[in-house]
Design an enzyme around this catalytic site. Structure first.
Site, PDB file in Angstrom:
ATOM      1  N   LYS A 212       0.851  -1.208   0.000  1.00 44.15           N
ATOM      2  CA  LYS A 212       0.000   0.000   0.000  1.00 44.15           C
ATOM      3  C   LYS A 212       0.881   1.250   0.000  1.00 44.15           C
ATOM      4  O   LYS A 212       1.555   1.546   0.967  1.00 44.15           O
ATOM      5  CB  LYS A 212      -0.919   0.050   1.219  1.00 44.15           C
ATOM      6  CG  LYS A 212      -1.964   1.156   1.011  1.00 44.15           C
ATOM      7  CD  LYS A 212      -2.577   1.706   2.270  1.00 44.15           C
ATOM      8  CE  LYS A 212      -1.922   2.912   2.847  1.00 44.15           C
ATOM      9  NZ  LYS A 212      -1.999   4.164   2.057  1.00 44.15           N
ATOM     10  N   GLU A 286      10.170   0.742  10.251  1.00 47.37           N
ATOM     11  CA  GLU A 286      11.156   1.805   9.975  1.00 47.37           C
ATOM     12  C   GLU A 286      10.442   3.116  10.230  1.00 47.37           C
ATOM     13  O   GLU A 286       9.604   3.521   9.428  1.00 47.37           O
ATOM     14  CB  GLU A 286      11.640   1.735   8.520  1.00 47.37           C
ATOM     15  CG  GLU A 286      12.271   0.419   8.108  1.00 47.37           C
ATOM     16  CD  GLU A 286      13.703   0.280   8.583  1.00 47.37           C
ATOM     17  OE1 GLU A 286      14.224   1.218   9.202  1.00 47.37           O
ATOM     18  OE2 GLU A 286      14.288  -0.778   8.336  1.00 47.37           O
ATOM     19  N   CYS A 320      13.656  10.688   6.637  1.00 49.37           N
ATOM     20  CA  CYS A 320      13.622  10.188   8.021  1.00 49.37           C
ATOM     21  C   CYS A 320      14.968  10.368   8.702  1.00 49.37           C
ATOM     22  O   CYS A 320      15.048  10.560   9.898  1.00 49.37           O
ATOM     23  CB  CYS A 320      13.215   8.729   8.021  1.00 49.37           C
ATOM     24  SG  CYS A 320      14.190   7.778   6.847  1.00 49.37           S
ATOM     25  N   GLU A 417      10.166  15.332  15.572  1.00 51.89           N
ATOM     26  CA  GLU A 417      10.427  15.266  14.134  1.00 51.89           C
ATOM     27  C   GLU A 417       9.536  16.273  13.396  1.00 51.89           C
ATOM     28  O   GLU A 417       8.321  16.221  13.506  1.00 51.89           O
ATOM     29  CB  GLU A 417      10.144  13.853  13.621  1.00 51.89           C
ATOM     30  CG  GLU A 417      10.528  13.674  12.179  1.00 51.89           C
ATOM     31  CD  GLU A 417      10.172  12.303  11.619  1.00 51.89           C
ATOM     32  OE1 GLU A 417       9.038  11.849  11.845  1.00 51.89           O
ATOM     33  OE2 GLU A 417      11.035  11.702  10.956  1.00 51.89           O
TER      34      GLU A 417
HETATM   35  P1  NAP Z   1       2.512   7.802   8.110  1.00 54.88           P
HETATM   36  O1  NAP Z   1       1.479   8.819   8.280  1.00 54.88           O
HETATM   37  O2  NAP Z   1       2.842   6.934   9.263  1.00 54.88           O
HETATM   38  O3  NAP Z   1       2.100   6.943   6.847  1.00 54.88           O
HETATM   39  C1  NAP Z   1       2.876   5.887   6.348  1.00 54.88           C
HETATM   40  C2  NAP Z   1       1.977   4.910   5.610  1.00 54.88           C
HETATM   41  O4  NAP Z   1       1.090   4.272   6.545  1.00 54.88           O
HETATM   42  C3  NAP Z   1       1.080   5.563   4.568  1.00 54.88           C
HETATM   43  O5  NAP Z   1       0.925   4.666   3.488  1.00 54.88           O
HETATM   44  C4  NAP Z   1      -0.213   5.730   5.340  1.00 54.88           C
HETATM   45  O6  NAP Z   1      -1.342   5.835   4.506  1.00 54.88           O
HETATM   46  C5  NAP Z   1      -0.255   4.444   6.137  1.00 54.88           C
HETATM   47  N1  NAP Z   1      -1.090   4.490   7.327  1.00 54.88           N
HETATM   48  C6  NAP Z   1      -1.639   5.565   7.964  1.00 54.88           C
HETATM   49  N2  NAP Z   1      -2.345   5.173   9.040  1.00 54.88           N
HETATM   50  C7  NAP Z   1      -2.245   3.838   9.106  1.00 54.88           C
HETATM   51  C8  NAP Z   1      -2.737   2.848  10.005  1.00 54.88           C
HETATM   52  N3  NAP Z   1      -3.458   3.170  11.071  1.00 54.88           N
HETATM   53  N4  NAP Z   1      -2.439   1.546   9.770  1.00 54.88           N
HETATM   54  C9  NAP Z   1      -1.677   1.199   8.713  1.00 54.88           C
HETATM   55  N5  NAP Z   1      -1.183   2.085   7.820  1.00 54.88           N
HETATM   56  C10 NAP Z   1      -1.454   3.390   8.022  1.00 54.88           C
HETATM   57  O7  NAP Z   1       3.887   8.455   7.658  1.00 54.88           O
HETATM   58  P2  NAP Z   1       4.110   9.491   6.507  1.00 54.88           P
HETATM   59  O8  NAP Z   1       3.671  10.823   7.002  1.00 54.88           O
HETATM   60  O9  NAP Z   1       3.563   8.980   5.231  1.00 54.88           O
HETATM   61  O10 NAP Z   1       5.703   9.471   6.361  1.00 54.88           O
HETATM   62  C11 NAP Z   1       6.542  10.232   7.146  1.00 54.88           C
HETATM   63  C12 NAP Z   1       7.136   9.399   8.271  1.00 54.88           C
HETATM   64  O11 NAP Z   1       7.818   8.270   7.741  1.00 54.88           O
HETATM   65  C13 NAP Z   1       8.162  10.161   9.050  1.00 54.88           C
HETATM   66  O12 NAP Z   1       7.947   9.964  10.418  1.00 54.88           O
HETATM   67  C14 NAP Z   1       9.481   9.527   8.615  1.00 54.88           C
HETATM   68  O13 NAP Z   1      10.515   9.648   9.532  1.00 54.88           O
HETATM   69  C15 NAP Z   1       9.083   8.124   8.369  1.00 54.88           C
HETATM   70  N6  NAP Z   1      10.040   7.449   7.495  1.00 54.88           N
HETATM   71  C16 NAP Z   1      10.892   6.534   8.043  1.00 54.88           C
HETATM   72  C17 NAP Z   1      11.835   5.880   7.248  1.00 54.88           C
HETATM   73  C18 NAP Z   1      12.783   4.885   7.828  1.00 54.88           C
HETATM   74  O14 NAP Z   1      13.424   4.179   7.052  1.00 54.88           O
HETATM   75  N7  NAP Z   1      12.891   4.777   9.123  1.00 54.88           N
HETATM   76  C19 NAP Z   1      11.884   6.170   5.892  1.00 54.88           C
HETATM   77  C20 NAP Z   1      10.995   7.099   5.357  1.00 54.88           C
HETATM   78  C21 NAP Z   1      10.063   7.728   6.183  1.00 54.88           C
HETATM   79  P3  NAP Z   1      -1.823   7.316   4.082  1.00 54.88           P
HETATM   80  O15 NAP Z   1      -0.751   7.887   3.214  1.00 54.88           O
HETATM   81  O16 NAP Z   1      -3.069   7.068   3.317  1.00 54.88           O
HETATM   82  O17 NAP Z   1      -2.024   8.092   5.340  1.00 54.88           O
END
Ligand code: NAP
Ligand code: MG
Length: 506
Positions: A212, A286, A320, A417
């Site tokens: 997804k 991650e 990230c 963050e």
């Molecule tokens: P997010 O809001 O957590 O969303 C990530 C993914 O999860 C999206 O596909 C989102 O769908 C989905 N999602 C949302 N709520 C969910 C739930 N309750 N259950 C399952 N899936 C769900 O994060 P983001 O804002 O897209 O990305 C930014 C974050 O990613 C930052 O915190 C960053 O640090 C982290 N990140 C970490 C790494 C690493 O390698 N550690 C790499 C890249 C990014 P929707 O888009 O439809 O909301």
């Protein structure tokens, strides 16, 4: 064939009128104004509506609902995308399970490798198209999607194609077995690259997947689905379902899922961990980060300043592992800050499709609001803000590169963050002090250190609680190198031989 438009106009140099940084030689700061060099979009073919990719076919969502994906640099709609619901997720997982039982788990590893290799080749052939779509859908500068995201994504596919028939060498003396169906959920900051990090190792180890993508950046994953179809990969081995967070949650909770691989925010990661507690599902998470970037007085200052700029402003700080906290040794603080401000004056913020652009568009309105919130908070907390006097485009979501001085460890801009082009700066005197300050945070994804002394580097790498520590460089990635976090930045490693571990059992 694609066409490349060559502009006949020459680069012109003009001096900016206003004094730029107080107390520094403004003559040296005169910026070069480049003639715009936008990447052509003529060769891009986008459909007006995209369906779900389930069991090798593009199918309409049972919800009959679609949502828009926009270009954050123009706020214009690019396409509408199917919104998966529980029924669609069930269909996708069942098709992955069926493909696992009937085909993929039974296939010889050498045959599996050929498919993975073929996907890598097809992606490489269409690299330019992928780069432009990534930039249009997500807002990142074309220079990054062209030189970093897409080549790295291809390299991941190539790298894991190589491992598919060599698992006995990856795990000597042990017989690695696949897990089954992997549910994979990815964020919007590196859409195609994250899809590669997730799907390629899973397939190499004999698993099938349901992926997804994030709701704001689904297009390159859907283009990947086209390539997968073209590669002749057996139906159902890879399924790509677009939708909102609730579709991700359905995937996490589906009983036929054997493994969850999630990249995203720490709060969602925590909710996933709660949801799978007590089940047999495995997980790699991650999550977020707040990296410490440390510069000692013996560092090569100009290179370090360039590394710091790259570390936080690269991809608008939507990284990230962004070096969002900077610790400068006290004796060089004033010169480093002066040079940082000078360099920030020359950064080009604007059209992500322009090859000159350093800082593109913020991914979404919500993310822009979050960054604005934190920058106001930083000022309220008493930190001193600096932004260069660049002009932002009138449409789209943009934010100036920003730094904060006089911050303290308790400031929220130092602890939380922000995920934007915002750098919080502190000084330190001793190595012990900076280790304590750098580790004083719930996150532990990455860190960077600039020094002339190898001994200092080794001292720090053993004591910094971070999954990756870069020395005298920053933001360097390679498929052979593992990546992952400590503490609230998650667990499990992706990339390299370690990345295989997450998709096998013994
Ligand atoms: P997010 O809001 O957590 O969303 C990530 C993914 O999860 C999206 O596909 C989102 O769908 C989905 N999602 C949302 N709520 C969910 C739930 N309750 N259950 C399952 N899936 C769900 O994060 P983001 O804002 O897209 O990305 C930014 C974050 O990613 C930052 O915190 C960053 O640090 C982290 N990140 C970490 C790494 C690493 O390698 N550690 C790499 C890249 C990014 P929707 O888009 O439809 O909301
Ligand atoms: Mg978009």
């Amino acid at each position: 064939m694609s066409t490349i438009k060559v502009s006949k106009s020459k680069t012109v140099a003009t001096k900016t009128a206003k004094p730029l940084v107080k107390g520094v030689n403004n003559e040296r700061l005169s910026t070069w104004n480049y003639v715009a060099a936008p990447e052509s979009t003529d060769h891009i073919q986008l459909q007006s509506q995209y369906q779900l990719f389930i069991n090798g076919k593009f199918v309409k969502p049972s919800s009959k609902k679609y949502f828009d994906t926009i270009n954050p640099a123009t706020e214009q709609k690019l396409a509408e995308v199917a919104q998966a619901n529980a029924k669609d997720i069930d269909l996708a997982v069942k098709s992955a399970k069926n493909a696992y039982d009937q085909t993929w788990s039974k296939m010889k590893p050498t045959e599996r490798a050929k498919y993975i290799f073929r996907i890598a080749r097809l992606m490489q052939e269409r690299a330019r198209e992928f780069a432009v779509i990534e930039t249009m859908d997500g807002g990142k500068p074309i220079r990054e999607s062209r030189d970093i995201d897409i080549p790295l994504a291809c390299n991941h596919w190539f790298y894991y194609a190589g491992w598919a028939d060599k698992l006995d060498y990856a795990f000597p003396g042990r017989k690695a077995k696949s897990l089954g169906v992997a549910g994979q959920i990815i964020p919007w900051n590196f859409p195609l690259l994250m899809a590669a990090w997730k799907i390629a190792p899973a397939l190499a180890c004999g698993n099938t997947v349901v992926l997804k993508p994030a709701e704001t950046t689904p297009l390159t994953a859907l283009k990947l689905a086209e390539i997968i179809q073209e590669s002749g990969l057996p139906d159902g081995v890879v399924n790509i379902v677009t939708g909102y967070g609730d579709a991700g949650a359905e995937l996490v909770n589906h009983p036929l899922i054997n493994k969850i691989a999630f990249t995203g925010s720490t709060p969602v990661g925590k909710s996933i961990q709660k949801a799978i507690a007590g089940t047999n599902k495995r997980a790699t998470l991650e999550l977020g980060g707040k990296a410490a970037h440390i510069i000692f007085d013996d560092a090569p200052i100009d290179q370090a300043v360039e590394g710091i700029i790259n570390g936080i402003f690269f991809n608008q700080g939507h990284v990230c592992c962004a070096g969002s906290r900077l610790f400068i040794q006290e004796s060089i603080a004033s010169i480093v800050i002066k040079k940082l401000k000078q360099r920030m004056q020359t950064l080009m913020v604007g059209d992500p499709l322009d090859k000159n652009t350093d800082i593109g568009a913020i991914n979404s309105k919500e993310q822009l609001e979050k960054i604005n919130y934190y920058v106001k908070l930083g000022e309220k907390e008493g930190a001193e803000m600096y932004q260069p006097n660049c002009k932002l485009p009138s449409a789209g979501y943009f934010f100036k590169p920003t730094l904060f001085l006089h911050t303290s460890q308790s400031h929220r801009i130092m602890q939380e963050e922000i995920f934007g082009p915002v750098l919080a700066i502190q000084t330190f005197r001793t190595i012990e002090e900076v280790i304590e300050k750098a580790n004083n945070i719930p996150y532990g994804l990455s860190a960077g250190v600039w020094t002339d002394k190898g001994s200092k580097i080794f001292n720090l790498t053993t004591k910094l609680r971070a999954g990756v520590v870069w020395a005298n460089t920053y933001n360097k990635f390679d498929p052979a190198s593992p990546f992952g976090g400590y503490k609230e930045s998650g667990f499990g490693r992706e990339g390299g031989i370690h990345g295989l571990n997450a998709y096998v059992k013994f």
